[in-house]
Design an enzyme around this catalytic site. Sequence first.
Site, PDB file in Angstrom:
ATOM      1  CB  SER A 169     -12.364  45.923  79.254  1.00 44.93           C
ATOM      2  OG  SER A 169     -12.370  44.515  78.788  1.00 44.93           O
ATOM      3  CG  ASP A 170     -17.151  42.947  82.934  1.00 38.55           C
ATOM      4  OD1 ASP A 170     -16.819  41.405  82.397  1.00 38.55           O
ATOM      5  OD2 ASP A 170     -17.393  42.948  83.381  1.00 38.55           O
ATOM      6  CB  CYS A 171     -15.211  39.318  79.405  1.00 41.02           C
ATOM      7  SG  CYS A 171     -14.189  38.732  80.513  1.00 41.02           S
ATOM      8  CG  ASP A 172     -19.491  40.716  76.901  1.00 37.64           C
ATOM      9  OD1 ASP A 172     -18.740  39.694  76.019  1.00 37.64           O
ATOM     10  OD2 ASP A 172     -19.333  40.295  77.869  1.00 37.64           O
ATOM     11  N   PRO A 173     -17.388  44.753  77.330  1.00 40.26           N
ATOM     12  CG  PRO A 173     -17.381  45.626  79.178  1.00 40.26           C
ATOM     13  CD  PRO A 173     -17.249  44.626  78.641  1.00 40.26           C
TER      14      PRO A 173
END
Length: 755
Positions: free
Chosen positions: A303-307
Amino acid sequence: MKWTIATLFFILPIIYITFYMYEYHKYLCKSNYDYPFQDPTLPIDTRLDNLMSLLTPEEKIDMLWMDGATPDGESPNLAVPRLNIRGYSWMGQGYVYRSASNGCNINCFSSVIDGNVSVLPQGTGIASTWNKNLIFQSGIMVSDESMAIHYNYKNRSVDYKTGASSVINIARDPRWGRVPETYGECPILTGEIAVAFNKGIMGYAQLEDTQLEYGIYKVTPIMRHFIDYDGPDNGRFSFNAIISDADLRTTYLPVWKKLIDEKAIVGIMSGISAVNGIPSAANKYLLNDVLRNEWNFTGYVISDCDPVGDIQRSFHYTATLEQAVAISVASGNDINCGPEFKLLHEAIAHGFVNLDIINSAISRGLRSRFLSGNFDPIGSDPYSSIPYSVVDSLEHKLLTKQVASESIVLLQNPKEILPFDITKIKQIAVIGPSSDDISVQAHTYHGTPSKWITTLDGIQSMALKYNVSVVHTWGASRRNTSDEDFTHALALSDESDIILFVGGLDESFEEEDTDRNTLELPGGQFELIRLIMELNKPFAILIISGSPISEPFIVSENQAALLWISYFGQSGDAIAEMLFGLTVPSGCLPFTIPMDTSQILPIDDYSMNKSPGRTYRYLDYNKAPPLFPFGFGLSYSKFTFYSKLIIFPNKINNLDIDITANISIINEGPFRAQFVVQLYYEFPNSTVIELPIRELLQFTKITLENNEQTTISFTFRVRNIPNSNRQQTPGIITFWIGNSRDRYAQATLVIDFDS
């Protein structure tokens, strides 16, 4: 009968364990390793099976996320001390697509943690070179520097064996804030450039190779962002992109499949927004059904670092965060950049996910760690011998300068204003807010070189050699319409023999979380340009931006030379050398430059074919003629196609026959120069509105001496033309050499199954 089956169920596991322990004991008796997974001579499947059998469920879960790092940049939860498994980071470097990540991140210009590195242009600058071999060499450069730092820099801040690589989302809308990071609007160009760069990063000896040089990954690239993240960026954590399956298959998915087919991808970062109502980090159709089941992708998804948290918080796709992490990993998002996957312990306890899903996710990740040599003995990495002296070396400085040079696009050159005629010049006026500003070289996600050479620096150094004086002022602001320096700028311009205006955008106008609402030059730049044009002096304008800038007045007046360059990295001297004629422009646009925003659909509308159409592939040129088309770029030299475009055979009854397209070209001078030969195609009788009107098929960049001529050949099969299985066959295909709008030579292929 029941007693017999029960006995078998009791006895068989004992037999299996006994056999395994016997084989394991035999292995230990003849091995120097404590466990088979540590032995690099064994097949990876054998090593992976052994390691999976040794890890506890808790350890497997804790290997699926990353948050924080030790002083050497490795996530501590990815280490298992009892098995002597050292730390690792699923995505160590933040921006390996531009340079080795020497500690600088987004929008920092002087922070140097792990020494200086060589810095390439931003993504659209890489693409505007249209030079696959050069970009392959650039990937080798970045990976060489990464490995030199990884093994030689004391107390490094990140793990340099992995890194976030290219943004290969299609730049469907020029206002999207992250267009600068992309390779432009064309899936074909994006795919070719991405494959070339990744192969250089990963450890291929030659671009054409299909196997890694030493059998392990040099650097593991994580490609971004699968698959809908193409704007708007403001509000991206709650935006839902509505995309038809036809558009998915013809525009958004093909680049990723090419990378998989070419063995040029290891990790994939899932997207940020939702697709058709499903958050990207939980989209089973894309992450599992397409990637794994259709395409047989064997790497891992991170994942990206927030989603992951936004699956529950922003999209309200699940009621709890525990359910969000469960549905994410079950949908094929193997790794979490962030700490949310810690909650998988609770998710298993509550029955939201089972251990089989965890095993599938971690095994995909662990396989990539094996393939990167992470479990091999310390000191056995063949890339550990790369000396630190390669970092920021003269050779690499020259390479970054060549990439910057080949990325410059000449858009118009009335009266051959460029290159500067030094026999007629005593003074040059360099005007503009971007002429002496390193922020327009760095942009976002960049390293820090030992020296930023601005455009002004390069011109001053070059002018000194020719005894030409240089005067300079900032002239106009990018951020406001103040005219306080106009009088000074006009006075310097009027007293000079030639004027260069250097302006455009910077990261405050186009980056993460920042989209544009106009394609015009911001601040007072255009007004100052207009006033300078009234002086009727030789005038050149250099626009620095990561996405299209459109000022039709400058083009229609046809008084000033006009060039575009993306955020160009460390080497402003490349611009100076081109202005003075030491090099010749050879870049071509990686995107369409519209007349204005009236020609563009709303940024949140993902339809490609809705009138007037998005990108050159769908654009109706009669309804929305562009200011400059995709693939456009001029030269100081004159190139002429002196033969017809020959398609052989020009009539076929079999879609799997090899077709060649031949054309002859001559450089009529007066310079030794490079030229991009572009082959396009269209199905002129197509009735399928969901398919592109036209598309790039192949391209090559050549170098010709003055008066040299050559013949270029392209080879292809109709079967392999994108979406040909949905077009009119029997029927005809028109091919041409030129750019997406202008046709220098054209020919037709007839498909007739009855012939």
